[in-house]
Design a protein around this motif. Structure first.
Motif, PDB file in Angstrom:
ATOM      1  N   TRP A  17       0.842  -1.201   0.000  1.00  0.00           N
ATOM      2  CA  TRP A  17       0.000   0.000   0.000  1.00  0.00           C
ATOM      3  C   TRP A  17       0.874   1.245   0.000  1.00  0.00           C
ATOM      4  CZ3 TRP A  17      -1.981   2.685   4.797  1.00  0.00           C
ATOM      5  CH2 TRP A  17      -3.031   3.553   4.517  1.00  0.00           C
ATOM      6  N   LYS A  18       1.898   1.257   0.869  1.00  0.00           N
ATOM      7  CA  LYS A  18       2.792   2.410   0.960  1.00  0.00           C
ATOM      8  C   LYS A  18       3.549   2.621  -0.352  1.00  0.00           C
ATOM      9  CE  LYS A  18       6.343   4.454   3.880  1.00  0.00           C
ATOM     10  NZ  LYS A  18       7.168   4.302   5.065  1.00  0.00           N
ATOM     11  N   LYS A  19       3.930   1.529  -0.998  1.00  0.00           N
ATOM     12  CA  LYS A  19       4.672   1.617  -2.257  1.00  0.00           C
ATOM     13  C   LYS A  19       3.850   2.303  -3.351  1.00  0.00           C
ATOM     14  CE  LYS A  19       6.950  -1.350  -5.632  1.00  0.00           C
ATOM     15  NZ  LYS A  19       7.236  -2.728  -6.006  1.00  0.00           N
ATOM     16  N   GLU A  20       2.546   2.109  -3.328  1.00  0.00           N
ATOM     17  CA  GLU A  20       1.679   2.647  -4.374  1.00  0.00           C
ATOM     18  C   GLU A  20       1.243   4.091  -4.132  1.00  0.00           C
ATOM     19  OE1 GLU A  20       0.976   1.132  -7.280  1.00  0.00           O
ATOM     20  OE2 GLU A  20       2.359  -0.412  -6.582  1.00  0.00           O
ATOM     21  N   LEU A  21       1.424   4.598  -2.911  1.00  0.00           N
ATOM     22  CA  LEU A  21       0.999   5.961  -2.586  1.00  0.00           C
ATOM     23  C   LEU A  21       2.199   6.897  -2.539  1.00  0.00           C
ATOM     24  CD1 LEU A  21      -1.472   5.235   0.355  1.00  0.00           C
ATOM     25  CD2 LEU A  21      -2.064   5.868  -1.974  1.00  0.00           C
ATOM     26  N   SER A  22       1.947   8.161  -2.840  1.00  0.00           N
ATOM     27  CA  SER A  22       2.995   9.158  -2.642  1.00  0.00           C
ATOM     28  C   SER A  22       3.201   9.341  -1.145  1.00  0.00           C
ATOM     29  CB  SER A  22       2.584  10.493  -3.270  1.00  0.00           C
ATOM     30  OG  SER A  22       1.497  11.060  -2.544  1.00  0.00           O
ATOM     31  N   ALA A  23       4.312   9.917  -0.768  1.00  0.00           N
ATOM     32  CA  ALA A  23       4.600  10.147   0.654  1.00  0.00           C
ATOM     33  C   ALA A  23       3.522  11.014   1.291  1.00  0.00           C
ATOM     34  CB  ALA A  23       5.975  10.787   0.818  1.00  0.00           C
ATOM     35  N   GLN A  24       3.080  12.038   0.573  1.00  0.00           N
ATOM     36  CA  GLN A  24       2.039  12.927   1.110  1.00  0.00           C
ATOM     37  C   GLN A  24       0.714  12.189   1.261  1.00  0.00           C
ATOM     38  OE1 GLN A  24       1.328  16.538  -1.107  1.00  0.00           O
ATOM     39  NE2 GLN A  24      -0.472  17.053   0.111  1.00  0.00           N
ATOM     40  N   ALA A  25       0.329  11.409   0.266  1.00  0.00           N
ATOM     41  CA  ALA A  25      -0.922  10.657   0.333  1.00  0.00           C
ATOM     42  C   ALA A  25      -0.875   9.630   1.461  1.00  0.00           C
ATOM     43  CB  ALA A  25      -1.214   9.976  -0.998  1.00  0.00           C
ATOM     44  N   TYR A  26       0.282   8.978   1.626  1.00  0.00           N
ATOM     45  CA  TYR A  26       0.438   7.995   2.700  1.00  0.00           C
ATOM     46  C   TYR A  26       0.287   8.664   4.066  1.00  0.00           C
ATOM     47  CZ  TYR A  26       2.448   4.417   5.685  1.00  0.00           C
ATOM     48  OH  TYR A  26       2.645   3.502   6.683  1.00  0.00           O
ATOM     49  N   ASP A  27       0.943   9.804   4.266  1.00  0.00           N
ATOM     50  CA  ASP A  27       0.841  10.525   5.533  1.00  0.00           C
ATOM     51  C   ASP A  27      -0.591  10.973   5.811  1.00  0.00           C
ATOM     52  OD1 ASP A  27       3.526  10.185   6.079  1.00  0.00           O
ATOM     53  OD2 ASP A  27       4.104  12.179   5.344  1.00  0.00           O
ATOM     54  N   GLU A  28      -1.284  11.438   4.785  1.00  0.00           N
ATOM     55  CA  GLU A  28      -2.681  11.858   4.956  1.00  0.00           C
ATOM     56  C   GLU A  28      -3.565  10.677   5.339  1.00  0.00           C
ATOM     57  OE1 GLU A  28      -3.673  13.776   1.266  1.00  0.00           O
ATOM     58  OE2 GLU A  28      -2.444  15.545   1.716  1.00  0.00           O
ATOM     59  N   MET A  29      -3.369   9.529   4.682  1.00  0.00           N
ATOM     60  CA  MET A  29      -4.163   8.340   5.005  1.00  0.00           C
ATOM     61  C   MET A  29      -3.862   7.845   6.415  1.00  0.00           C
ATOM     62  SD  MET A  29      -6.198   7.668   2.518  1.00  0.00           S
ATOM     63  CE  MET A  29      -6.652   5.992   2.819  1.00  0.00           C
ATOM     64  N   GLU A  31      -2.796   9.586   8.979  1.00  0.00           N
ATOM     65  CA  GLU A  31      -3.405  10.504   9.942  1.00  0.00           C
ATOM     66  C   GLU A  31      -4.920  10.306  10.006  1.00  0.00           C
ATOM     67  OE1 GLU A  31      -3.884  13.071  12.919  1.00  0.00           O
ATOM     68  OE2 GLU A  31      -1.950  12.352  12.170  1.00  0.00           O
ATOM     69  N   HIS A  32      -5.531  10.079   8.858  1.00  0.00           N
ATOM     70  CA  HIS A  32      -6.980   9.833   8.824  1.00  0.00           C
ATOM     71  C   HIS A  32      -7.337   8.586   9.639  1.00  0.00           C
ATOM     72  CE1 HIS A  32     -11.073   9.468   7.365  1.00  0.00           C
ATOM     73  NE2 HIS A  32     -10.800   8.221   7.025  1.00  0.00           N
ATOM     74  N   PHE A  33      -6.575   7.510   9.455  1.00  0.00           N
ATOM     75  CA  PHE A  33      -6.861   6.274  10.191  1.00  0.00           C
ATOM     76  C   PHE A  33      -6.618   6.435  11.689  1.00  0.00           C
ATOM     77  CE2 PHE A  33      -6.375   4.101   5.992  1.00  0.00           C
ATOM     78  CZ  PHE A  33      -7.673   3.619   5.939  1.00  0.00           C
ATOM     79  N   VAL A  34      -5.608   7.212  12.055  1.00  0.00           N
ATOM     80  CA  VAL A  34      -5.368   7.479  13.478  1.00  0.00           C
ATOM     81  C   VAL A  34      -6.564   8.215  14.071  1.00  0.00           C
ATOM     82  CG1 VAL A  34      -3.964   8.834  15.089  1.00  0.00           C
ATOM     83  CG2 VAL A  34      -2.855   7.427  13.354  1.00  0.00           C
ATOM     84  N   GLN A  35      -7.075   9.203  13.363  1.00  0.00           N
ATOM     85  CA  GLN A  35      -8.231   9.958  13.848  1.00  0.00           C
ATOM     86  C   GLN A  35      -9.473   9.076  13.960  1.00  0.00           C
ATOM     87  OE1 GLN A  35      -8.642  13.364  11.269  1.00  0.00           O
ATOM     88  NE2 GLN A  35      -6.746  14.298  11.991  1.00  0.00           N
ATOM     89  N   VAL A  36      -9.705   8.231  12.964  1.00  0.00           N
ATOM     90  CA  VAL A  36     -10.859   7.317  13.008  1.00  0.00           C
ATOM     91  C   VAL A  36     -10.721   6.369  14.187  1.00  0.00           C
ATOM     92  CG1 VAL A  36     -11.980   5.391  11.807  1.00  0.00           C
ATOM     93  CG2 VAL A  36     -11.371   7.464  10.545  1.00  0.00           C
ATOM     94  N   GLN A  37      -9.529   5.807  14.376  1.00  0.00           N
ATOM     95  CA  GLN A  37      -9.296   4.884  15.484  1.00  0.00           C
ATOM     96  C   GLN A  37      -9.558   5.567  16.824  1.00  0.00           C
ATOM     97  OE1 GLN A  37      -5.554   2.633  15.556  1.00  0.00           O
ATOM     98  NE2 GLN A  37      -5.344   3.229  17.692  1.00  0.00           N
ATOM     99  N   GLN A  38      -9.011   6.756  17.008  1.00  0.00           N
ATOM    100  CA  GLN A  38      -9.191   7.464  18.276  1.00  0.00           C
ATOM    101  C   GLN A  38     -10.653   7.832  18.504  1.00  0.00           C
ATOM    102  OE1 GLN A  38      -6.329  10.661  18.178  1.00  0.00           O
ATOM    103  NE2 GLN A  38      -4.665   9.324  18.829  1.00  0.00           N
ATOM    104  N   LYS A  39     -11.354   8.185  17.453  1.00  0.00           N
ATOM    105  CA  LYS A  39     -12.771   8.534  17.577  1.00  0.00           C
ATOM    106  C   LYS A  39     -13.598   7.303  17.959  1.00  0.00           C
ATOM    107  CE  LYS A  39     -16.620  10.574  15.032  1.00  0.00           C
ATOM    108  NZ  LYS A  39     -17.054  11.163  13.760  1.00  0.00           N
ATOM    109  N   MET A  40     -13.264   6.163  17.377  1.00  0.00           N
ATOM    110  CA  MET A  40     -14.059   4.956  17.600  1.00  0.00           C
ATOM    111  C   MET A  40     -13.735   4.264  18.915  1.00  0.00           C
ATOM    112  SD  MET A  40     -14.202   3.290  13.793  1.00  0.00           S
ATOM    113  CE  MET A  40     -15.287   1.987  14.289  1.00  0.00           C
ATOM    114  N   ILE A  41     -12.456   4.209  19.286  1.00  0.00           N
ATOM    115  CA  ILE A  41     -12.096   3.415  20.462  1.00  0.00           C
ATOM    116  C   ILE A  41     -11.283   4.174  21.490  1.00  0.00           C
ATOM    117  CG2 ILE A  41     -12.298   1.179  19.317  1.00  0.00           C
ATOM    118  CD1 ILE A  41      -9.324   1.159  18.856  1.00  0.00           C
ATOM    119  N   GLY A  42     -11.090   5.463  21.319  1.00  0.00           N
ATOM    120  CA  GLY A  42     -10.368   6.263  22.296  1.00  0.00           C
ATOM    121  C   GLY A  42      -8.872   6.284  22.051  1.00  0.00           C
ATOM    122  N   ALA A  43      -8.195   7.157  22.787  1.00  0.00           N
ATOM    123  CA  ALA A  43      -6.759   7.359  22.588  1.00  0.00           C
ATOM    124  C   ALA A  43      -5.957   6.097  22.874  1.00  0.00           C
ATOM    125  CB  ALA A  43      -6.265   8.511  23.449  1.00  0.00           C
ATOM    126  N   ASP A  44      -6.336   5.332  23.893  1.00  0.00           N
ATOM    127  CA  ASP A  44      -5.649   4.084  24.225  1.00  0.00           C
ATOM    128  C   ASP A  44      -6.466   2.870  23.804  1.00  0.00           C
ATOM    129  OD1 ASP A  44      -3.470   5.405  25.379  1.00  0.00           O
ATOM    130  OD2 ASP A  44      -4.511   5.577  27.303  1.00  0.00           O
TER     131      ASP A  44
END
Length: 83
Positions: A17-29, A31-44
């Protein structure tokens, strides 16, 4: 069982997945997944969920994947060593 799944993601899925995305697109994705995870199940939440899963696997007797996996044989059909 979770460890096998996570190992597959870490060694096959995410590197491809990382190989197919640009560095910027990978970082954006990422960060998006981190935010979704924290929203759904909390920081820890991930660590808490992992502890719960390991507890359930332990109770069910499936924590050790080697016990759930068919052993491979190191002998050929004629009985000679293959490994």
């Amino acid at each position: 069982m979770y460890r096998f799944h996570a190992a597959h993601e870490d060694t096959v899925v995410f590197p491809a997945w990382k190989k197919e995305l640009s560095a910027q697109a990978y970082d954006e994705m990422r960060e998006h997944f981190v935010q979704v995870q924290q929203k759904m199940i909390g920081a820890d939440g991930f660590e808490d969920a992992l502890k719960k899963i390991e507890g359930i696997e332990h109770e069910l007797g499936i924590l050790n994947l080697a016990k759930q996996t068919m052993p491979t044989s190191c002998k050929r059909v004629d009985g000679t060593p293959a490994c």
